[in-house]
Design an enzyme around this catalytic site. Sequence first.
Site, PDB file in Angstrom:
ATOM      1  N   CYS A 104       0.843  -1.202   0.000  1.00  0.00           N
ATOM      2  CA  CYS A 104       0.000   0.000   0.000  1.00  0.00           C
ATOM      3  C   CYS A 104       0.879   1.253   0.000  1.00  0.00           C
ATOM      4  O   CYS A 104       1.484   1.571  -1.009  1.00  0.00           O
ATOM      5  CB  CYS A 104      -0.963  -0.045   1.184  1.00  0.00           C
ATOM      6  SG  CYS A 104      -2.350   1.103   1.015  1.00  0.00           S
ATOM      7  N   HIS A 232      -3.392  -5.856   1.040  1.00  0.00           N
ATOM      8  CA  HIS A 232      -2.666  -6.062   2.291  1.00  0.00           C
ATOM      9  C   HIS A 232      -2.578  -7.541   2.683  1.00  0.00           C
ATOM     10  O   HIS A 232      -3.490  -8.066   3.318  1.00  0.00           O
ATOM     11  CB  HIS A 232      -3.373  -5.315   3.429  1.00  0.00           C
ATOM     12  CG  HIS A 232      -3.246  -3.834   3.369  1.00  0.00           C
ATOM     13  ND1 HIS A 232      -2.314  -3.137   4.109  1.00  0.00           N
ATOM     14  CD2 HIS A 232      -3.929  -2.909   2.652  1.00  0.00           C
ATOM     15  CE1 HIS A 232      -2.434  -1.839   3.861  1.00  0.00           C
ATOM     16  NE2 HIS A 232      -3.415  -1.669   2.979  1.00  0.00           N
ATOM     17  N   GLU A 234      -0.653  -8.758   4.961  1.00  0.00           N
ATOM     18  CA  GLU A 234      -0.482  -8.818   6.413  1.00  0.00           C
ATOM     19  C   GLU A 234      -1.811  -8.692   7.152  1.00  0.00           C
ATOM     20  O   GLU A 234      -1.882  -8.939   8.364  1.00  0.00           O
ATOM     21  CB  GLU A 234       0.504  -7.740   6.871  1.00  0.00           C
ATOM     22  CG  GLU A 234      -0.066  -6.346   7.062  1.00  0.00           C
ATOM     23  CD  GLU A 234      -0.394  -5.607   5.782  1.00  0.00           C
ATOM     24  OE1 GLU A 234      -0.946  -4.492   5.867  1.00  0.00           O
ATOM     25  OE2 GLU A 234      -0.096  -6.130   4.683  1.00  0.00           O
TER      26      GLU A 234
END
Length: 272
Positions: A104, A232, A234
């Site tokens: 990002c 994302h 994560e």
Amino acid sequence: MAEIKAIVVTGNGTNCEMEMAHACRLGGFEQVDIVFIYEILSGEVNLEDYHLLCLPGGFMDGDDLGSAKASAVMWRFGVTGKNKKLADYLKHFIKAGKLILGVCNGFQLLVKLGLLPALNGGYFKQSVTLTLNDSGRFEDRWVHLAVGAKTPCVFLKGLERLYLPVRHGEGKLIVDANDVLEEIQKKNLAALRYVNAHGEATQKYPANPNGSTDAIAGLCDESGRIFGLMPHPEAFTHYTNFPHWQRYKSMPEEGQGVALFRNAFQYLQKNF
């Protein structure tokens, strides 16, 4: 065998460093340090002590001048306490065969630094950018993704499809010339694309949440060792991160995002 270490760099406005560090640990990294950017600039922390550099999401430096632009200036021209440009440390890090992941805001930083797609090894020469979503609004949704069949990306080895969240206002990738897009396509550097439920790359909203050129959601360099993406990984490390997990009788405990970090760790284990 050397201990494989990951560094997660945070700064004013970064907000995903804890999740990124957690994903690194789940992927196998025993030492993961969250480090403030000024600790690197002061010389307290040396990038050369690490094998994976993670640039997490957020709004570093308030996204002044546009997403990650002010940060790119600092990374490009900032001088460390050892009177050496931070960019020189990055050059050495890349030359040493180590890995860089930008998610990002981190992806925005990599493209504005000119580290992606870095065609023909042209690092620090910007040829693409990430700008305002076509929707004119911040997008917070889950998206289907397809991995490029021939991508050299180390992080995506053995993967074909992913379902990950995006949360950004400036995720539309555009190129500065047609020949740049042609080179990206020719060299399979479009590592991830937004696809519809049938797995077909699409420009249609909301499957493509930002209108990104050629439906590109992530880019790697030609070595496959530098990777940036708007979604994302994560943020999907456990099945309970999935928005509809209660509708399913069973799901794998591990979220799909962990695979990217495990691939990075295994690559580094073999090469260091």
